[in-house]
Design an enzyme around this catalytic site. Structure first.
Site, short mmCIF file in Angstrom:
data_model
loop_
_atom_site.label_atom_id
_atom_site.label_comp_id
_atom_site.label_asym_id
_atom_site.label_seq_id
_atom_site.Cartn_x
_atom_site.Cartn_y
_atom_site.Cartn_z
N CYS A 166 59.99 29.98 73.09
CA CYS A 166 60.99 30.78 72.20
C CYS A 166 61.35 32.21 72.90
O CYS A 166 62.28 31.97 73.74
CB CYS A 166 60.24 30.85 70.90
SG CYS A 166 61.18 31.35 69.38
N HIS A 279 58.20 25.42 69.16
CA HIS A 279 57.17 25.74 69.28
C HIS A 279 56.00 24.59 69.26
O HIS A 279 55.64 24.16 68.12
CB HIS A 279 56.61 26.58 67.85
CG HIS A 279 57.20 28.00 67.91
ND1 HIS A 279 56.37 29.11 68.59
CD2 HIS A 279 58.47 28.60 67.60
CE1 HIS A 279 57.43 30.18 68.44
NE2 HIS A 279 58.33 29.72 67.92
#
Length: 352
Positions: A166, A279
């Site tokens: 991310c 994630h």
């Protein structure tokens, strides 16, 4: 305590004599009888002999890998746990993600002195950049230093893998392109999504090579991964940027809530560096957001990513002193339950 027969000594004109053995062998008697040569041919039921391991461990593979995780500014709970301005945190889910694949973690605290950071880097076999929001200041400078350290080590022939998630991927995109405005806006906050594979042949040598074909198919048709970001980079912008396109190959893309497509997984062309906009750690270890997938397939995706990254770290030639590793492990800190004050993380390690 009783005994039972396992060895028959046959004589031509006499009844076989029985040699008794300890009762702890009783559960294995059927197997022993199956494995033994015929008593009619030998007159003896022979127990299998004990054998040592077939081969010694491969000295090129390190089975005690250590991963350095860079801490992020704040406390992971919007200042509700600690208001210290020098505070930083690592979500416990990243630590568990690494531990689930058989490695240990050393925290690389972003604002500690550079010599201390370098000392810790000398003890690790891989590095992880977490998600977050900070894109400037000391944190960004630390990420740049650690990234350059990883690149320099690999250029020198010393394997040192990096996994960035991310924000970590976003920062590396800024560093490689030398453009702090390279990122684009996307609507992918608290969203489960698919992963689309533009080119299946590009998966060779990547993390997805170890995925079962059925799981690859499910990734492209089912929402198995968790996205939680407002920025990213489109395939078009990555391909048009010479520095980025020569550094990365695109493995997957994903659509945001408006159907806008962004790059969701990349692999460096010549370095053991993998980045995801999503994630993988959340499917197993985070429960605060309702959109996090927790299915068995989502868990397999997480485990495959963790195993792949740590398998790369096992190739590292670094053999850090055991006492120094123990002194710096994250076990020297205690995690804080933050699930009641933060929807992002159930547990965090706080450094101040």
């Amino acid at each position: 305590m009783g005994t039972f027969p396992v060895r028959l000594l046959a004589c031509s004109k006499q009844k076989p004599t029985v040699q008794m053995a300890s009762p702890h062998l009783l559960p294995f008697l059927p197997l022993l009888l199956l494995l033994a040569p015929s008593s009619a041919a030998t007159g003896v039921i022979q127990l299998p002999s004990a054998r040592a391991c077939a081969a010694p461990p491969d000295p090129a593979v390190y089975d005690r890998p250590v991963i350095g995780i860079v801490s992020h500014p704040g406390d992971g709970a919007s200042g509700k746990i600690s208001n210290g301005t020098a505070t930083s945190y690592i979500a416990a889910s990243y630590v568990k993600f690494i531990e689930s694949a058989g490695a240990r973690v050393i925290p690389l605290i972003y604002n500690e002195p550079e010599e201390r950071l370098l000392e810790k880097l000398s003890l690790v076999n891989g590095v992880l950049f977490t998600g977050g929001s900070q894109k400037s200041g000391i944190y960004f400078e630390t990420i740049k230093k650690v990234f350059q350290y990883v690149v320099d080590k690999n250029d020198a022939g010393v394997i040192l893998p990096l996994f960035a998630q991310c924000l970590g991927f976003e920062l590396i995109s800024m560093i490689v392109s030398k453009d702090n405005n390279i990122l684009e806006s996307f609507s992918a906050s608290n969203q489960a999504s698919t992963l689309q594979f533009p080119n299946y042949s590009s998966l060779e040598g990547s993390v997805f090579e170890r995925f079962h074909p059925d799981l690859i198919k499910k990734l492209s048709t089912s929402c198995l991964v968790m996205q939680n970001h407002k920025y990213g980079i489109s395939p078009k912008r990555l391909r048009e940027n010479g520095a980025l396109s020569s550094f990365f190959r695109i493995l997957t893309t994903s659509p945001d809530e408006n159907g806008e497509v962004y790059v969701s997984t990349v692999q460096a062309q010549k370095y053991p560096i993998t980045c995801t906009q999503w994630h993988p750690e959340k499917a197993i270890f985070e429960w605060g957001k309702p959109m996090i997938p927790h299915s068995e397939d989502a868990v397999q995706v997480t485990q495959n990513f963790a195993n792949y990254f740590v398998s790369q770290a096992r190739k590292s030639p670094n053999r850090p002193p055991a006492d120094k590793v123990l002194d710096n492990l994250i076990y020297n800190y205690s995690p804080t339950f933050s699930g009641k004050t933060s929807k992002s993380f159930d547990e965090v390690y706080i450094f101040s």
